[in-house]
Scaffold this motif. Structure first.
Motif, PDB file in Angstrom:
ATOM      1  N   ILE A  20      -9.735 -53.943 -91.871  1.00  0.00           N
ATOM      2  CA  ILE A  20      -9.361 -52.655 -92.437  1.00  0.00           C
ATOM      3  C   ILE A  20      -8.225 -52.788 -93.439  1.00  0.00           C
ATOM      4  N   ALA A  21      -7.267 -53.624 -93.125  1.00  0.00           N
ATOM      5  CA  ALA A  21      -6.130 -53.803 -94.031  1.00  0.00           C
ATOM      6  C   ALA A  21      -6.613 -54.268 -95.400  1.00  0.00           C
ATOM      7  N   SER A  49     -14.209 -43.005 -93.192  1.00  0.00           N
ATOM      8  CA  SER A  49     -14.661 -42.689 -91.837  1.00  0.00           C
ATOM      9  C   SER A  49     -13.647 -43.120 -90.794  1.00  0.00           C
ATOM     10  N   THR A  50     -12.735 -43.933 -91.240  1.00  0.00           N
ATOM     11  CA  THR A  50     -11.709 -44.467 -90.363  1.00  0.00           C
ATOM     12  C   THR A  50     -10.592 -43.463 -90.121  1.00  0.00           C
ATOM     13  N   ARG A  51     -10.489 -42.537 -91.020  1.00  0.00           N
ATOM     14  CA  ARG A  51      -9.389 -41.589 -91.028  1.00  0.00           C
ATOM     15  C   ARG A  51      -9.245 -40.836 -89.702  1.00  0.00           C
ATOM     16  N   ALA A  52     -10.371 -40.343 -89.192  1.00  0.00           N
ATOM     17  CA  ALA A  52     -10.316 -39.554 -87.960  1.00  0.00           C
ATOM     18  C   ALA A  52      -9.650 -40.332 -86.838  1.00  0.00           C
ATOM     19  N   LEU A  53     -10.021 -41.595 -86.731  1.00  0.00           N
ATOM     20  CA  LEU A  53      -9.470 -42.432 -85.685  1.00  0.00           C
ATOM     21  C   LEU A  53      -7.978 -42.690 -85.917  1.00  0.00           C
ATOM     22  N   SER A  54      -7.621 -42.928 -87.166  1.00  0.00           N
ATOM     23  CA  SER A  54      -6.203 -43.134 -87.490  1.00  0.00           C
ATOM     24  C   SER A  54      -5.393 -41.905 -87.120  1.00  0.00           C
ATOM     25  N   VAL A 110     -15.732 -54.268 -89.026  1.00  0.00           N
ATOM     26  CA  VAL A 110     -14.449 -53.856 -89.552  1.00  0.00           C
ATOM     27  C   VAL A 110     -13.351 -53.907 -88.494  1.00  0.00           C
ATOM     28  N   LEU A 127     -16.573 -46.333 -95.559  1.00  0.00           N
ATOM     29  CA  LEU A 127     -16.167 -46.816 -94.247  1.00  0.00           C
ATOM     30  C   LEU A 127     -14.698 -46.519 -94.003  1.00  0.00           C
ATOM     31  N   PHE A 128     -13.904 -46.795 -95.009  1.00  0.00           N
ATOM     32  CA  PHE A 128     -12.464 -46.553 -94.889  1.00  0.00           C
ATOM     33  C   PHE A 128     -12.186 -45.077 -94.636  1.00  0.00           C
ATOM     34  N   ALA A 168      -8.410 -51.548 -97.174  1.00  0.00           N
ATOM     35  CA  ALA A 168      -7.438 -50.556 -97.640  1.00  0.00           C
ATOM     36  C   ALA A 168      -6.798 -50.999 -98.953  1.00  0.00           C
ATOM     37  N   LEU A 175     -19.315 -55.289 -98.451  1.00  0.00           N
ATOM     38  CA  LEU A 175     -18.177 -54.377 -98.466  1.00  0.00           C
ATOM     39  C   LEU A 175     -17.166 -54.754 -99.547  1.00  0.00           C
ATOM     40  N   LEU A 203     -19.449 -48.577-100.436  1.00  0.00           N
ATOM     41  CA  LEU A 203     -19.758 -48.642 -99.012  1.00  0.00           C
ATOM     42  C   LEU A 203     -18.480 -48.817 -98.193  1.00  0.00           C
TER      43      LEU A 203
END
Lengths: 132, 132
Positions: free
Chosen positions: A32-33, A99-104, A26, A96-97, A36, A72, A92
């Motif tokens: 990711i875009a 799980s991306t939130r924390a990093l964003s 990813v 994943l998306f 999203a 995906l 899935l």
DNA sequence: CTGGATCCGCACTGATACTG
DNA sequence: CAGTATCAGTGCGGATCCAG
């Protein structure tokens, strides 16, 4: 055997390698875009192309293939004329998306700090250069 | 103006771009590994080189510079002979590393699923090729 | 020990043109 | 509309050698 005495020796096999595995899937420039955009529902190729500014059709195709390959994305072809293809994120991918939130969030909260650090570093570099 | 009617039009400016910002900083091949190792305390260059299997000294140096520039690493030089340099993760880096956890967990829980999806996809590809 | 400097291959990416 | 094919540029990353 631990690589360094006194250091945790499960750095590589543990969270790090798992993180890299996720990144390889990813972390591509557009991955990711695309996830999203397709998380909201099926999107057609042309719409995807418009929704992700800056991507070329070639890279869109390639990235879509990779994501589909990893399960995906679901690719649905309607044999109409003209042809119509829809892409939708799988659960899935949605996980994943998420799980991306924390990093964003981290990036959003700290990008000013990063910017400042870089400026400070570059300034020190420059002034240090004055002594050859 | 929304790029695609009916689609959320804050995909790029929102979470996605923030995520990419974080990735550009830490998504490099070795960034996370180095942060992980240095999160436990100051580590010397040579130890770091041993603790991150596969990295070349060149890439270690380059990655360390980038991380230091972004304020994620503190570089301490002891003017001894031979020279001694220690690298330690800042709190910012530790936060970042923590934000990484969700993604690592996702990868850890789903890497089998990804593997399976890829195998299935490749098999379909292969059998589809039999019809030229 | 801790790097910097240089050369080089390779993979990613974009531009463009073409096809079913 | 939804791709594929080809060419070319760019930067990452490794290998090697050199330096403080």
């Amino acid at each position: 055997m631990p690589a360094v005495s006194g250091l945790p020796d499960d750095v590589e096999p543990g969270a790090c390698s798992a993180f890299r595995t996720a990144l390889d899937r990813v972390g591509s420039k557009w991955g990711i875009a695309i996830i999203a955009v397709t998380s909201g529902g099926p999107v057609r190729f042309a719409d995807l192309h418009r929704a992700v500014p800056g991507i070329s059709r070639r890279m869109l195709t390639l990235t879509l293939r990779t994501l589909e390959r990893d399960g995906l994305l679901i690719r649905t072809v309607y044999p109409t004329v003209p042809p119509q293809v829809e892409y939708a994120a799988t659960d899935l991918a949605k996980d994943l998306f998420a799980s991306t939130r924390a990093l964003s969030d981290w990036a959003e909260h700290n990008h000013e700090r990063l910017e400042a650090a870089r400026l400070a570093y570059d300034n020190d570099e420059e002034s240090a250069r004055q002594y050859h």
